[in-house]
Design a protein around this motif. Structure first.
Motif, PDB file in Angstrom:
ATOM      1  N   GLN A  41       4.167  -0.444   4.482  1.00  0.00           N
ATOM      2  CA  GLN A  41       4.029  -1.609   3.601  1.00  0.00           C
ATOM      3  C   GLN A  41       4.567  -2.892   4.240  1.00  0.00           C
ATOM      4  O   GLN A  41       4.831  -3.868   3.553  1.00  0.00           O
ATOM      5  CB  GLN A  41       4.740  -1.344   2.273  1.00  0.00           C
ATOM      6  CG  GLN A  41       4.112  -0.223   1.460  1.00  0.00           C
ATOM      7  CD  GLN A  41       2.766  -0.622   0.852  1.00  0.00           C
ATOM      8  OE1 GLN A  41       2.291  -1.725   1.044  1.00  0.00           O
ATOM      9  NE2 GLN A  41       2.150   0.292   0.126  1.00  0.00           N
ATOM     10  N   GLY A  42       4.703  -2.892   5.563  1.00  0.00           N
ATOM     11  CA  GLY A  42       5.005  -4.127   6.270  1.00  0.00           C
ATOM     12  C   GLY A  42       6.468  -4.469   6.310  1.00  0.00           C
ATOM     13  O   GLY A  42       7.267  -3.822   6.985  1.00  0.00           O
ATOM     14  N   GLY A  43       6.863  -5.527   5.594  1.00  0.00           N
ATOM     15  CA  GLY A  43       8.246  -5.978   5.617  1.00  0.00           C
ATOM     16  C   GLY A  43       8.329  -7.430   5.182  1.00  0.00           C
ATOM     17  O   GLY A  43       7.490  -7.925   4.426  1.00  0.00           O
ATOM     18  N   THR A  44       9.338  -8.126   5.687  1.00  0.00           N
ATOM     19  CA  THR A  44       9.538  -9.545   5.396  1.00  0.00           C
ATOM     20  C   THR A  44       9.771 -10.267   6.709  1.00  0.00           C
ATOM     21  O   THR A  44      10.625  -9.850   7.505  1.00  0.00           O
ATOM     22  CB  THR A  44      10.746  -9.756   4.465  1.00  0.00           C
ATOM     23  OG1 THR A  44      10.544  -9.015   3.258  1.00  0.00           O
ATOM     24  CG2 THR A  44      10.925 -11.224   4.125  1.00  0.00           C
ATOM     25  N   ARG A  71       3.733   4.300  -7.290  1.00  0.00           N
ATOM     26  CA  ARG A  71       3.869   5.424  -6.355  1.00  0.00           C
ATOM     27  C   ARG A  71       3.148   5.177  -5.043  1.00  0.00           C
ATOM     28  O   ARG A  71       3.441   5.830  -4.044  1.00  0.00           O
ATOM     29  CB  ARG A  71       3.328   6.706  -6.995  1.00  0.00           C
ATOM     30  CG  ARG A  71       4.161   7.231  -8.156  1.00  0.00           C
ATOM     31  CD  ARG A  71       3.477   8.397  -8.848  1.00  0.00           C
ATOM     32  NE  ARG A  71       2.316   7.923  -9.603  1.00  0.00           N
ATOM     33  CZ  ARG A  71       2.355   7.578 -10.881  1.00  0.00           C
ATOM     34  NH1 ARG A  71       3.488   7.673 -11.545  1.00  0.00           N
ATOM     35  NH2 ARG A  71       1.280   7.144 -11.498  1.00  0.00           N
ATOM     36  N   ALA A  72       2.208   4.232  -5.037  1.00  0.00           N
ATOM     37  CA  ALA A  72       1.396   4.012  -3.844  1.00  0.00           C
ATOM     38  C   ALA A  72       1.484   2.596  -3.287  1.00  0.00           C
ATOM     39  O   ALA A  72       1.177   2.379  -2.119  1.00  0.00           O
ATOM     40  CB  ALA A  72      -0.074   4.331  -4.169  1.00  0.00           C
ATOM     41  N   GLY A  73       1.885   1.635  -4.109  1.00  0.00           N
ATOM     42  CA  GLY A  73       1.846   0.237  -3.704  1.00  0.00           C
ATOM     43  C   GLY A  73       3.108  -0.246  -3.012  1.00  0.00           C
ATOM     44  O   GLY A  73       4.029   0.523  -2.716  1.00  0.00           O
ATOM     45  N   ARG A  74       3.131  -1.559  -2.778  1.00  0.00           N
ATOM     46  CA  ARG A  74       4.282  -2.208  -2.116  1.00  0.00           C
ATOM     47  C   ARG A  74       5.332  -2.523  -3.189  1.00  0.00           C
ATOM     48  O   ARG A  74       5.468  -3.643  -3.650  1.00  0.00           O
ATOM     49  CB  ARG A  74       3.831  -3.481  -1.398  1.00  0.00           C
ATOM     50  CG  ARG A  74       4.890  -4.098  -0.487  1.00  0.00           C
ATOM     51  CD  ARG A  74       4.368  -5.381   0.148  1.00  0.00           C
ATOM     52  NE  ARG A  74       5.267  -5.879   1.176  1.00  0.00           N
ATOM     53  CZ  ARG A  74       6.338  -6.646   0.948  1.00  0.00           C
ATOM     54  NH1 ARG A  74       6.626  -7.010  -0.296  1.00  0.00           N
ATOM     55  NH2 ARG A  74       7.103  -7.049   1.940  1.00  0.00           N
ATOM     56  N   LEU A  75       6.092  -1.489  -3.543  1.00  0.00           N
ATOM     57  CA  LEU A  75       7.084  -1.598  -4.613  1.00  0.00           C
ATOM     58  C   LEU A  75       8.411  -2.084  -4.046  1.00  0.00           C
ATOM     59  O   LEU A  75       8.970  -1.480  -3.122  1.00  0.00           O
ATOM     60  CB  LEU A  75       7.266  -0.250  -5.301  1.00  0.00           C
ATOM     61  CG  LEU A  75       8.315  -0.189  -6.407  1.00  0.00           C
ATOM     62  CD1 LEU A  75       7.949  -1.101  -7.576  1.00  0.00           C
ATOM     63  CD2 LEU A  75       8.499   1.261  -6.885  1.00  0.00           C
ATOM     64  N   LEU A  86      16.473  -8.087  -1.629  1.00  0.00           N
ATOM     65  CA  LEU A  86      15.204  -7.363  -1.736  1.00  0.00           C
ATOM     66  C   LEU A  86      15.422  -5.898  -1.391  1.00  0.00           C
ATOM     67  O   LEU A  86      15.839  -5.575  -0.273  1.00  0.00           O
ATOM     68  CB  LEU A  86      14.182  -7.996  -0.791  1.00  0.00           C
ATOM     69  CG  LEU A  86      12.816  -7.333  -0.668  1.00  0.00           C
ATOM     70  CD1 LEU A  86      12.050  -7.465  -1.970  1.00  0.00           C
ATOM     71  CD2 LEU A  86      12.027  -7.966   0.470  1.00  0.00           C
ATOM     72  N   LEU A  87      15.151  -5.019  -2.347  1.00  0.00           N
ATOM     73  CA  LEU A  87      15.258  -3.580  -2.115  1.00  0.00           C
ATOM     74  C   LEU A  87      13.863  -3.005  -1.969  1.00  0.00           C
ATOM     75  O   LEU A  87      13.025  -3.133  -2.876  1.00  0.00           O
ATOM     76  CB  LEU A  87      15.982  -2.898  -3.275  1.00  0.00           C
ATOM     77  CG  LEU A  87      16.082  -1.368  -3.188  1.00  0.00           C
ATOM     78  CD1 LEU A  87      16.977  -0.944  -2.029  1.00  0.00           C
ATOM     79  CD2 LEU A  87      16.597  -0.776  -4.506  1.00  0.00           C
ATOM     80  N   THR A 118      19.238 -14.487 -11.550  1.00  0.00           N
ATOM     81  CA  THR A 118      18.054 -14.260 -12.361  1.00  0.00           C
ATOM     82  C   THR A 118      17.940 -12.759 -12.633  1.00  0.00           C
ATOM     83  O   THR A 118      18.540 -11.949 -11.927  1.00  0.00           O
ATOM     84  CB  THR A 118      16.792 -14.747 -11.632  1.00  0.00           C
ATOM     85  OG1 THR A 118      16.659 -14.012 -10.394  1.00  0.00           O
ATOM     86  CG2 THR A 118      16.880 -16.232 -11.310  1.00  0.00           C
ATOM     87  N   PRO A 119      17.185 -12.347 -13.641  1.00  0.00           N
ATOM     88  CA  PRO A 119      17.015 -10.913 -13.887  1.00  0.00           C
ATOM     89  C   PRO A 119      16.366 -10.211 -12.692  1.00  0.00           C
ATOM     90  O   PRO A 119      15.478 -10.762 -12.039  1.00  0.00           O
ATOM     91  CB  PRO A 119      16.099 -10.877 -15.115  1.00  0.00           C
ATOM     92  CG  PRO A 119      16.280 -12.206 -15.772  1.00  0.00           C
ATOM     93  CD  PRO A 119      16.517 -13.178 -14.663  1.00  0.00           C
ATOM     94  N   CYS A 120      16.832  -9.012 -12.394  1.00  0.00           N
ATOM     95  CA  CYS A 120      16.174  -8.206 -11.359  1.00  0.00           C
ATOM     96  C   CYS A 120      14.798  -7.774 -11.856  1.00  0.00           C
ATOM     97  O   CYS A 120      14.609  -7.523 -13.053  1.00  0.00           O
ATOM     98  CB  CYS A 120      16.999  -6.967 -11.038  1.00  0.00           C
ATOM     99  SG  CYS A 120      18.628  -7.298 -10.343  1.00  0.00           S
ATOM    100  N   ALA A 121      13.858  -7.649 -10.932  1.00  0.00           N
ATOM    101  CA  ALA A 121      12.496  -7.287 -11.330  1.00  0.00           C
ATOM    102  C   ALA A 121      11.868  -6.347 -10.315  1.00  0.00           C
ATOM    103  O   ALA A 121      12.019  -6.535  -9.095  1.00  0.00           O
ATOM    104  CB  ALA A 121      11.630  -8.539 -11.469  1.00  0.00           C
ATOM    105  N   PHE A 122      11.184  -5.313 -10.811  1.00  0.00           N
ATOM    106  CA  PHE A 122      10.271  -4.546  -9.964  1.00  0.00           C
ATOM    107  C   PHE A 122       9.098  -5.457  -9.603  1.00  0.00           C
ATOM    108  O   PHE A 122       8.602  -6.215 -10.442  1.00  0.00           O
ATOM    109  CB  PHE A 122       9.720  -3.325 -10.704  1.00  0.00           C
ATOM    110  CG  PHE A 122      10.718  -2.243 -10.990  1.00  0.00           C
ATOM    111  CD1 PHE A 122      11.346  -1.572  -9.957  1.00  0.00           C
ATOM    112  CD2 PHE A 122      11.007  -1.877 -12.301  1.00  0.00           C
ATOM    113  CE1 PHE A 122      12.256  -0.563 -10.214  1.00  0.00           C
ATOM    114  CE2 PHE A 122      11.912  -0.860 -12.572  1.00  0.00           C
ATOM    115  CZ  PHE A 122      12.545  -0.201 -11.524  1.00  0.00           C
ATOM    116  N   SER A 123       8.636  -5.374  -8.365  1.00  0.00           N
ATOM    117  CA  SER A 123       7.510  -6.198  -7.924  1.00  0.00           C
ATOM    118  C   SER A 123       6.493  -5.339  -7.189  1.00  0.00           C
ATOM    119  O   SER A 123       6.859  -4.487  -6.365  1.00  0.00           O
ATOM    120  CB  SER A 123       7.992  -7.328  -6.998  1.00  0.00           C
ATOM    121  OG  SER A 123       8.924  -8.160  -7.654  1.00  0.00           O
ATOM    122  N   LEU A 124       5.223  -5.581  -7.488  1.00  0.00           N
ATOM    123  CA  LEU A 124       4.113  -4.907  -6.812  1.00  0.00           C
ATOM    124  C   LEU A 124       3.123  -5.959  -6.334  1.00  0.00           C
ATOM    125  O   LEU A 124       2.563  -6.711  -7.138  1.00  0.00           O
ATOM    126  CB  LEU A 124       3.397  -3.948  -7.775  1.00  0.00           C
ATOM    127  CG  LEU A 124       4.008  -2.569  -7.985  1.00  0.00           C
ATOM    128  CD1 LEU A 124       3.342  -1.884  -9.178  1.00  0.00           C
ATOM    129  CD2 LEU A 124       3.844  -1.705  -6.734  1.00  0.00           C
TER     130      LEU A 124
END
Length: 209
Positions: free
Chosen positions: A112-115, A197-201, A104-105, A70-76
């Motif tokens: 921001q935690g983790g998985t 710049r601040a979120g869970r990117l 997942l990068l 699937t296409p790669c996507a930035f996620s917030l």
């Protein structure tokens, strides 16, 4: 894989220029609880060229199977805990096919935690395959009907799910895992933000064979 990219800040800067939109299912309170944006094609092409042989070797994928992605996507992650839908409050799996992989990068820091990965107590399942999918779904829906999950991002063990382990967030860390594993994002609700710049990117990529 830590220190994955030679210049991770360049990709983070690209996220700041990207146009983020609500993920599919956002209004119905299902699926990914946040915003997504396209990733520069060069990243997707390079990532796929690198991971294709590595996934085959490390996860036992037969060479004869063709790669589909699937296409790669930035996620917030942006949805407040109180606005999560019922299935966004419990661990999930991405697919029950045998060779569906998530890559997942993290482009955010340790705060921001983790998985995290889990076992469902009632069924004993930690990986949802085709032969166990219906049994697992019936059990989880019955549990949620009896008692809805609290309005929070899932993290530690509870009466329904046992925490097995956590891959912690770290800037420029790539994590690859089977999409059939029960997992959940560990989310710090105090750090929710639509600002890259601040979120869970993160950058999310999915492969199937």
């Amino acid at each position: 894989m830590d220190d994955f990219l030679a210049d991770p800040q360049a990709l983070a800067d690209a996220a700041c220029r990207a146009r983020f939109e609500p993920c599919a299912g956002f209004d119905e309170k299902r699926g990914y609880p946040g915003l997504r944006a396209p990733v520069p094609p060069a990243y997707s092409e390079c990532l796929t060229a690198l991971l294709d042989p590595l996934i085959r070797i490390n996860f036992g994928v037969p060479d004869a199977l063709a790669l589909k992605k699937t296409p790669c996507a930035f996620s917030l992650t942006t949805v407040a805990p109180g606005d999560l839908g019922p299935l966004q409050r419990v661990p999930h799996f991405d697919a029950s096919t045998p060779h569906y992989m998530a890559a997942l990068l993290y482009l955010c820091d340790e705060q921001q935690g983790g998985t995290a990965f889990y076992r469902h107590r009632a069924t004993g399942l930690q990986q949802i395959t085709a032969d166990g999918r219906e049994r697992y779904g019936d059990a989880v829906y019955a549990e949620l009907d009896r008692q809805p999950a609290p309005a929070r991002y899932f993290a530690d063990s509870d009466a329904r799910f046992e925490l097995l382990g956590v891959m912690r967030a770290r800037f420029n860390r790539l994590v690859v895992y089977r999409g059939s594993l029960l997992h959940s994002a560990i989310v710090n609700p105090r750090r929710l933000s639509a600002d890259p710049r601040a979120g869970r990117l993160t950058v999310n990529s999915f492969y199937d064979f």
